[in-house]
Design a protein around this motif. Structure first.
Motif: not given
Length: 177
Positions: A142-166
């Motif tokens: 229902x929501x997404x950050x207004x900052x892109x991946x590089x910025x949320x990474x630089x402030x130390x937020x946990x980014x999890x890539x849920x990769x859906x593989x066929x």
């Protein structure tokens, strides 16, 4: 940054699990910004300047479309004689204006999208760390950050890539059969 691979038909379940586990206010997707490439900049400026579509399209197609390697308008003007000749054509000064304007716009953000796999998970509500945005059409949450991946990474937020593989879906179905 954590990467997790799941069958593509079960990816949404894993994201829903995170929302139940950590709370809707602590889980969000990540915004991405689509930028204006050389060809798109030429086409957009051409429409704005009301230059005939066939002329604009002909100029845009002079920019090489090389996968994985963006060619700028400036670079193309140096390397492609026909494009340079069109730019220097005194009988069509509007071409110079079009290419100069497109060069200035090239690379700016054109549209918002949702990161293909990235999900933020925080210990406190995400609004304490990043401004949030309403999701785009392909979003799961229902929501997404207004900052892109590089910025949320630089402030130390946990980014999890849920990769859906066929491939994992196919392997599971093969085992079931």
């Amino acid at each position: 940054d954590v990467d997790l691979d799941y069958p593509d038909d079960r990816r949404a379940e894993m994201i829903e699990y995170c929302v139940r586990r950590y709370g809707e206010d602590k889980v969000a997707q990540i915004i991405t910004f689509g930028t204006l490439g050389a060809r798109a900049a030429i086409r957009d400026v051409g429409r704005t300047l009301d230059i005939p579509l066939n002329e604009v399209d002909q100029l845009a197609r002079m920019i090489p479309a090389i996968p994985g390697k963006a060619v700028s308008i400036k670079q193309a003007l140096e390397e492609i004689p026909d494009l340079k000749a069109s730019y220097e054509d005194t009988e069509r000064p509007y071409i110079r204006k079009l290419l100069d304007t497109a060069t200035k716009l090239e690379g700016i953000s054109r549209h918002v999208s949702t990161h293909a796999a990235g999900v933020l998970i925080a210990d406190k509500p995400l609004v304490d760390y990043t401004p949030l945005n309403r999701p785009t059409g392909n979003a799961v949450l229902g929501s997404m950050s207004q900052w892109p991946m590089e910025i949320v990474d630089s402030i130390g937020l946990l980014k999890v890539d849920f990769l859906g593989l066929r491939t994992l879906t196919i392997m599971r179905k093969a085992c079931e059969l």
